[in-house]
Scaffold this motif. Structure first.
Motif, PDB file in Angstrom:
ATOM      1  N   GLY A   1      49.449  16.929 -21.847  1.00 59.78           N
ATOM      2  CA  GLY A   1      48.915  16.845 -20.501  1.00 59.78           C
ATOM      3  C   GLY A   1      49.867  16.177 -19.529  1.00 59.78           C
ATOM      4  O   GLY A   1      51.070  16.434 -19.519  1.00 59.78           O
ATOM      5  N   ARG A   2      49.321  15.288 -18.703  1.00 62.17           N
ATOM      6  CA  ARG A   2      50.110  14.629 -17.671  1.00 62.17           C
ATOM      7  C   ARG A   2      51.235  13.787 -18.264  1.00 62.17           C
ATOM      8  O   ARG A   2      52.342  13.729 -17.715  1.00 62.17           O
ATOM      9  CB  ARG A   2      49.189  13.754 -16.816  1.00 62.17           C
ATOM     10  N   ALA A   3      50.973  13.121 -19.394  1.00 62.78           N
ATOM     11  CA  ALA A   3      52.006  12.293 -20.024  1.00 62.78           C
ATOM     12  C   ALA A   3      53.189  13.145 -20.463  1.00 62.78           C
ATOM     13  O   ALA A   3      54.353  12.757 -20.282  1.00 62.78           O
ATOM     14  CB  ALA A   3      51.422  11.542 -21.215  1.00 62.78           C
ATOM     15  N   LEU A   4      52.918  14.304 -21.029  1.00 61.62           N
ATOM     16  CA  LEU A   4      54.001  15.192 -21.449  1.00 61.62           C
ATOM     17  C   LEU A   4      54.723  15.762 -20.234  1.00 61.62           C
ATOM     18  O   LEU A   4      55.952  15.914 -20.248  1.00 61.62           O
ATOM     19  CB  LEU A   4      53.440  16.321 -22.314  1.00 61.62           C
ATOM     20  N   ASP A   5      53.988  16.072 -19.196  1.00 59.24           N
ATOM     21  CA  ASP A   5      54.589  16.570 -17.958  1.00 59.24           C
ATOM     22  C   ASP A   5      55.605  15.564 -17.425  1.00 59.24           C
ATOM     23  O   ASP A   5      56.729  15.918 -17.039  1.00 59.24           O
ATOM     24  CB  ASP A   5      53.481  16.823 -16.938  1.00 59.24           C
ATOM     25  N   ARG A   6      55.238  14.294 -17.409  1.00 58.81           N
ATOM     26  CA  ARG A   6      56.145  13.254 -16.920  1.00 58.81           C
ATOM     27  C   ARG A   6      57.339  13.077 -17.849  1.00 58.81           C
ATOM     28  O   ARG A   6      58.476  12.895 -17.394  1.00 58.81           O
ATOM     29  CB  ARG A   6      55.381  11.941 -16.792  1.00 58.81           C
ATOM     30  N   ALA A   7      57.088  13.123 -19.157  1.00 59.88           N
ATOM     31  CA  ALA A   7      58.179  12.957 -20.112  1.00 59.88           C
ATOM     32  C   ALA A   7      59.201  14.083 -19.984  1.00 59.88           C
ATOM     33  O   ALA A   7      60.414  13.851 -20.048  1.00 59.88           O
ATOM     34  CB  ALA A   7      57.618  12.901 -21.533  1.00 59.88           C
ATOM     35  N   LEU A   8      58.723  15.300 -19.790  1.00 60.73           N
ATOM     36  CA  LEU A   8      59.632  16.428 -19.629  1.00 60.73           C
ATOM     37  C   LEU A   8      60.405  16.336 -18.313  1.00 60.73           C
ATOM     38  O   LEU A   8      61.581  16.715 -18.245  1.00 60.73           O
ATOM     39  CB  LEU A   8      58.848  17.738 -19.692  1.00 60.73           C
ATOM     40  N   ALA A   9      59.755  15.830 -17.282  1.00 61.47           N
ATOM     41  CA  ALA A   9      60.454  15.630 -16.013  1.00 61.47           C
ATOM     42  C   ALA A   9      61.585  14.620 -16.184  1.00 61.47           C
ATOM     43  O   ALA A   9      62.695  14.815 -15.664  1.00 61.47           O
ATOM     44  CB  ALA A   9      59.474  15.162 -14.941  1.00 61.47           C
ATOM     45  N   ASP A  10      61.326  13.551 -16.937  1.00 62.01           N
ATOM     46  CA  ASP A  10      62.365  12.554 -17.201  1.00 62.01           C
ATOM     47  C   ASP A  10      63.493  13.137 -18.051  1.00 62.01           C
ATOM     48  O   ASP A  10      64.652  12.722 -17.928  1.00 62.01           O
ATOM     49  CB  ASP A  10      61.765  11.339 -17.914  1.00 62.01           C
ATOM     50  N   LEU A  11      63.146  14.087 -18.907  1.00 61.86           N
ATOM     51  CA  LEU A  11      64.148  14.730 -19.756  1.00 61.86           C
ATOM     52  C   LEU A  11      65.060  15.655 -18.959  1.00 61.86           C
ATOM     53  O   LEU A  11      66.155  15.986 -19.408  1.00 61.86           O
ATOM     54  CB  LEU A  11      63.450  15.508 -20.875  1.00 61.86           C
ATOM     55  N   GLY A  12      64.618  16.053 -17.773  1.00 65.59           N
ATOM     56  CA  GLY A  12      65.411  16.964 -16.956  1.00 65.59           C
ATOM     57  C   GLY A  12      64.929  18.396 -17.015  1.00 65.59           C
ATOM     58  O   GLY A  12      65.729  19.331 -16.958  1.00 65.59           O
ATOM     59  N   TRP A  13      63.602  18.572 -17.104  1.00 59.87           N
ATOM     60  CA  TRP A  13      63.025  19.905 -17.226  1.00 59.87           C
ATOM     61  C   TRP A  13      63.451  20.826 -16.083  1.00 59.87           C
ATOM     62  O   TRP A  13      63.799  21.985 -16.302  1.00 59.87           O
ATOM     63  CB  TRP A  13      61.505  19.800 -17.297  1.00 59.87           C
ATOM     64  N   SER A  14      63.446  20.330 -14.863  1.00 59.96           N
ATOM     65  CA  SER A  14      63.801  21.184 -13.725  1.00 59.96           C
ATOM     66  C   SER A  14      65.250  21.652 -13.819  1.00 59.96           C
ATOM     67  O   SER A  14      65.563  22.804 -13.491  1.00 59.96           O
ATOM     68  CB  SER A  14      63.565  20.438 -12.409  1.00 59.96           C
ATOM     69  N   ASP A  15      66.147  20.782 -14.272  1.00 61.94           N
ATOM     70  CA  ASP A  15      67.552  21.176 -14.432  1.00 61.94           C
ATOM     71  C   ASP A  15      67.704  22.199 -15.553  1.00 61.94           C
ATOM     72  O   ASP A  15      68.483  23.158 -15.437  1.00 61.94           O
ATOM     73  CB  ASP A  15      68.415  19.949 -14.735  1.00 61.94           C
ATOM     74  N   LEU A  16      66.979  21.994 -16.646  1.00 62.39           N
ATOM     75  CA  LEU A  16      67.035  22.945 -17.757  1.00 62.39           C
ATOM     76  C   LEU A  16      66.524  24.313 -17.320  1.00 62.39           C
ATOM     77  O   LEU A  16      67.068  25.349 -17.713  1.00 62.39           O
ATOM     78  CB  LEU A  16      66.199  22.426 -18.927  1.00 62.39           C
ATOM     79  N   LEU A  17      65.484  24.316 -16.509  1.00 61.06           N
ATOM     80  CA  LEU A  17      64.914  25.568 -16.027  1.00 61.06           C
ATOM     81  C   LEU A  17      65.905  26.325 -15.147  1.00 61.06           C
ATOM     82  O   LEU A  17      65.899  27.557 -15.108  1.00 61.06           O
ATOM     83  CB  LEU A  17      63.632  25.268 -15.246  1.00 61.06           C
TER      84      LEU A  17
END
Length: 260
Positions: A22-38
Motif C-alpha cells: 500500500g502507501r508504505a510500499l509506494d513511499r519505499a519505491l519512490a525512495d528507491l527511484g521508481w520514477s527514474d527507473l520508469l
C-alpha cells in the motif's frame, strides 16, 4: 542494467514487498527511484515490479504512474481508470479500504475521465496478473506435494496434475505474449490473455485445494480477489477479446505477435 544488477533489483523489490504494501510500499519505491527507473529502464522495471506485486500479494498504486508517464505527465498522482462494463475508478494513494471486491485495494468509483494511453498500463497489469497466477499455482503445488489421499500423495493423481499443468501452460504462454507485446493491439491481446490465464489459475487451484481454498485462513482467496479486480482494470478479458476481434475484422488481417 546487466544481469547482476537485475538480480539485485529483484531481490530488493521482493524484500520490500514482503514487509510493506500500500502507501508504505509506494513511499519505499519512490525512495528507491521508481520514477527514474520508469523513465530509464521501463522494460526491466515494469515486468519485475508488477510481476513481484503479483507473486508476493503486495499492492501499490503504481498503475497510475505507468499511465501518467505514458501520457507525458508527472508521476506521483492519480487519474480515473476505465473499468470493465463501462465503469471508471480511481486508485487512491492511501491505505483506506476501497469499494472493490478486493478490499485491500483503495479503489473507488468515479465519473468518467479523460482518455488515457492504455497500452503501457495494460502491459503492466498483464505482468501483475501473471505474478498473481504464479502465486496461486505455487500455493496449489505446495498443497498437493504435502497432502495425501487414499494413501497416495495428491500430486500423484492424474486429474490433479492435469489441472496444474494446464495452469502452467497458460501462464507460460502469457509471459511470451507480454514479452512480445509492443503496439496497442499487442498490449490489448496480452492483457486479455493474462486476465484469462489468471482466472484459469484461480479456477484450477481452487479445485485442487478443495475446502481449505475457501477459508479466510488460506492465502488463495486474496489472490483470487486480486485477479478478479485486476482483470477488470483497463478492460476485462472478455471485453478486450471482443475489441481485438473487431480490430482484426476491420483490418482484414491478424497480426503476428511473435516471430517464429
Amino acid at each position: 542494467m546487466d544481469a547482476a544488477e537485475r538480480d539485485l533489483f529483484a531481490q530488493t523489490l521482493r524484500k520490500m514487498m514482503t514487509v510493506a504494501s500500500g502507501r508504505a510500499l509506494d513511499r519505499a519505491l519512490a525512495d528507491l527511484g521508481w520514477s527514474d527507473l520508469l523513465t530509464e529502464v521501463p522494460d526491466v522495471a515494469v515486468p519485475l515490479t508488477f510481476g513481484l506485486l503479483g507473486e508476493t500479494g503486495a499492492h501499490a498504486p503504481l498503475l497510475n504512474d505507468v499511465l501518467l508517464h505514458a501520457a507525458g505527465r508527472a508521476v506521483g498522482g492519480t487519474l480515473p481508470l476505465p473499468y470493465a462494463g463501462g465503469a471508471w475508478v480511481v486508485w487512491e494513494r492511501t491505505d483506506e479500504a476501497g469499494d472493490a471486491l478486493d478490499g485491500e485495494l483503495p479503489l473507488g468509483s468515479v465519473a468518467a475521465g479523460d482518455p488515457v494511453p492504455l497500452a503501457a498500463g495494460r502491459r503492466a497489469l498483464g505482468w501483475w496478473l501473471l505474478g498473481t497466477g504464479r502465486a496461486m499455482l505455487a500455493l496449489a503445488r505446495s498443497h498437493v506435494l504435502d497432502r495425501t489421499q487414499f494413501g497416495r500423495p495428491l500430486a500423484s493423481f492424474q486429474a490433479v496434475r492435469h489441472r496444474l499443468a494446464e495452469t502452467l501452460v497458460a501462464l507460460d504462454g502469457v509471459e511470451s505474449t507480454l514479452v512480445a507485446a509492443e503496439d496497442d493491439l499487442g498490449c490489448l491481446l496480452a492483457k486479455a490473455a493474462a486476465g484469462q490465464a489468471a482466472l484459469t489459475a484461480a479456477r484450477h487451484c481452487q479445485q485442487v485445494l478443495g475446502g481449505i481454498g475457501f477459508t479466510a485462513e488460506h492465502d488463495l482467496h486474496r489472490h483470487v480477489r486480486r485477479a478478479l479486480v485486476l482483470d477488470g482494470l483497463l478492460g476485462g478479458a472478455r471485453e478486450l477479446t471482443r475489441e481485438a476481434g473487431a480490430l482484426i475484422r476491420e483490418g482484414r488481417s491478424a497480426p503476428r505477435l511473435v516471430q517464429l
